[in-house]
Write a protein that holds these residues in place. Structure first.
Motif, short mmCIF file in Angstrom:
data_model
loop_
_atom_site.label_atom_id
_atom_site.label_comp_id
_atom_site.label_asym_id
_atom_site.label_seq_id
_atom_site.Cartn_x
_atom_site.Cartn_y
_atom_site.Cartn_z
N ILE A 50 0.85 -1.21 0.00
CA ILE A 50 0.00 0.00 0.00
C ILE A 50 0.87 1.25 0.00
O ILE A 50 1.84 1.35 0.76
CB ILE A 50 -0.94 0.01 1.22
N GLN A 51 0.51 2.19 -0.85
CA GLN A 51 1.20 3.48 -0.90
C GLN A 51 0.55 4.41 0.12
O GLN A 51 -0.67 4.57 0.12
CB GLN A 51 1.13 4.07 -2.29
N PRO A 52 1.33 5.05 0.99
CA PRO A 52 0.74 5.94 1.99
C PRO A 52 0.22 7.23 1.38
O PRO A 52 0.65 7.64 0.31
CB PRO A 52 1.89 6.22 2.95
N GLU A 53 -0.70 7.86 2.10
CA GLU A 53 -1.22 9.17 1.72
C GLU A 53 -0.63 10.21 2.67
O GLU A 53 -0.37 9.93 3.84
CB GLU A 53 -2.74 9.20 1.87
N TRP A 54 -0.45 11.42 2.16
CA TRP A 54 -0.05 12.55 3.01
C TRP A 54 -1.32 13.13 3.62
O TRP A 54 -2.27 13.42 2.90
CB TRP A 54 0.66 13.61 2.19
N VAL A 55 -1.32 13.31 4.93
CA VAL A 55 -2.49 13.84 5.63
C VAL A 55 -2.02 14.97 6.56
O VAL A 55 -0.99 14.83 7.24
CB VAL A 55 -3.19 12.74 6.46
N GLN A 56 -2.77 16.05 6.59
CA GLN A 56 -2.44 17.14 7.51
C GLN A 56 -2.77 16.71 8.93
O GLN A 56 -3.86 16.19 9.18
CB GLN A 56 -3.20 18.41 7.15
N VAL A 57 -1.83 16.92 9.85
CA VAL A 57 -2.04 16.61 11.26
C VAL A 57 -2.24 17.90 12.04
O VAL A 57 -1.96 19.00 11.55
CB VAL A 57 -0.88 15.77 11.84
N CYS A 58 -2.72 17.77 13.27
CA CYS A 58 -3.05 18.96 14.07
C CYS A 58 -1.82 19.71 14.55
O CYS A 58 -1.91 20.89 14.88
CB CYS A 58 -3.94 18.58 15.25
N GLY A 59 -0.66 19.04 14.62
CA GLY A 59 0.56 19.72 15.04
C GLY A 59 0.76 19.78 16.54
O GLY A 59 1.66 20.44 17.02
N HIS A 60 -0.08 19.07 17.30
CA HIS A 60 0.09 18.99 18.75
C HIS A 60 0.78 17.69 19.11
O HIS A 60 0.59 16.68 18.45
CB HIS A 60 -1.26 19.05 19.46
N GLY A 61 1.57 17.74 20.18
CA GLY A 61 2.24 16.55 20.63
C GLY A 61 2.83 16.72 22.01
O GLY A 61 2.54 17.71 22.71
N LYS A 62 3.64 15.75 22.39
CA LYS A 62 4.32 15.77 23.69
C LYS A 62 5.79 15.46 23.47
O LYS A 62 6.14 14.68 22.58
CB LYS A 62 3.73 14.71 24.62
N GLY A 108 7.17 14.72 28.35
CA GLY A 108 5.71 14.72 28.42
C GLY A 108 5.07 16.09 28.31
O GLY A 108 3.84 16.19 28.26
N MET A 109 5.89 17.15 28.24
CA MET A 109 5.29 18.49 28.14
C MET A 109 4.58 18.65 26.80
O MET A 109 4.98 18.08 25.79
CB MET A 109 6.32 19.59 28.37
N ASN A 110 3.48 19.40 26.83
CA ASN A 110 2.70 19.64 25.63
C ASN A 110 3.38 20.68 24.75
O ASN A 110 3.81 21.72 25.25
CB ASN A 110 1.30 20.13 26.00
N VAL A 111 3.45 20.37 23.47
CA VAL A 111 4.05 21.28 22.50
C VAL A 111 3.16 21.35 21.26
O VAL A 111 2.31 20.50 21.04
CB VAL A 111 5.48 20.83 22.10
N SER A 112 3.37 22.39 20.48
CA SER A 112 2.67 22.50 19.20
C SER A 112 3.65 23.00 18.14
O SER A 112 4.63 23.67 18.45
CB SER A 112 1.45 23.42 19.30
N VAL A 113 3.35 22.67 16.93
CA VAL A 113 4.25 22.99 15.83
C VAL A 113 4.23 24.48 15.51
O VAL A 113 3.21 25.15 15.66
CB VAL A 113 3.92 22.14 14.58
N ALA A 114 5.38 24.96 15.11
CA ALA A 114 5.54 26.31 14.56
C ALA A 114 6.45 26.14 13.35
O ALA A 114 7.10 25.11 13.19
CB ALA A 114 6.16 27.25 15.59
N PHE A 115 6.50 27.13 12.51
CA PHE A 115 7.29 27.02 11.29
C PHE A 115 8.30 28.14 11.23
O PHE A 115 7.96 29.30 11.45
CB PHE A 115 6.37 27.03 10.06
N ILE A 116 9.56 27.78 10.97
CA ILE A 116 10.59 28.79 10.82
C ILE A 116 11.06 28.79 9.37
O ILE A 116 11.20 27.73 8.75
CB ILE A 116 11.78 28.57 11.78
N GLU A 117 11.25 29.97 8.85
CA GLU A 117 11.73 30.12 7.48
C GLU A 117 13.25 30.06 7.50
O GLU A 117 13.89 30.80 8.24
CB GLU A 117 11.26 31.45 6.92
N THR A 118 13.83 29.16 6.72
CA THR A 118 15.29 29.05 6.67
C THR A 118 15.88 29.79 5.48
O THR A 118 17.04 30.14 5.50
CB THR A 118 15.73 27.58 6.62
N ASP A 119 15.08 29.98 4.46
CA ASP A 119 15.44 30.82 3.32
C ASP A 119 14.14 31.18 2.62
O ASP A 119 13.07 30.84 3.10
CB ASP A 119 16.47 30.13 2.39
#
Length: 133
Positions: A50-62, A108-119
């Motif tokens: 099976i070929q995987p699909e790309w799916v948007q995730v919520c960006g929350h984690g630990k 175990g601390m709660n974190v969320s995604v952020a995006f940094i521009e590298t160029d």
């Protein structure tokens, strides 16, 4: 802003890089079993046919684990924190922690995604502290 060499994309990773530029985090998902996987592959780990699909995730984690890097890549300001983050959807993603002092980080601390521009054409996901909301 730290400038890195241009990212080399291929057909497999192109959707991920494009989504990052738009401020979205994608992870691969098996459309049949529902299993998540990270890092990108051209097949599902739980069923090679099976070929995987790309799916948007919520960006929350630990924070699953982390390491403080005191000497490393010459283009990054040390110290910096490399972390393995367990996304709410399940997979572990290697990234950096930003926006917190090293002594504030806990497993175990709660974190969320952020995006940094590298160029001008590339963004990378990093994780920042998240309140319990």
């Amino acid at each position: 802003m730290t400038t890195f060499s241009p990212v080399v994309t291929d057909a497999l990773s192109a959707p991920w890089w494009a989504a990052l530029r738009e401020g979205r985090l994608l992870v691969q998902h098996n459309p049949v079993s529902g299993a998540w996987q990270w890092y990108p592959r051209d097949h599902c780990l739980d069923d090679l046919s099976i070929q995987p699909e790309w799916v948007q995730v919520c960006g929350h984690g630990k924070v699953f684990t982390y390491s403080v890097i005191h000497r490393g890549h010459s283009r990054l300001d040390a110290p910096y924190v490399c972390a393995l983050v367990e996304l709410e959807e399940g997979p572990l993603m290697l990234s950096q922690l930003h926006g917190m002092a090293v002594d504030e980080i806990t497993i175990g601390m709660n974190v969320s995604v952020a995006f940094i521009e590298t160029d001008s054409a590339t963004s990378l996901p990093v994780f920042r502290p998240r309140s319990h909301s």
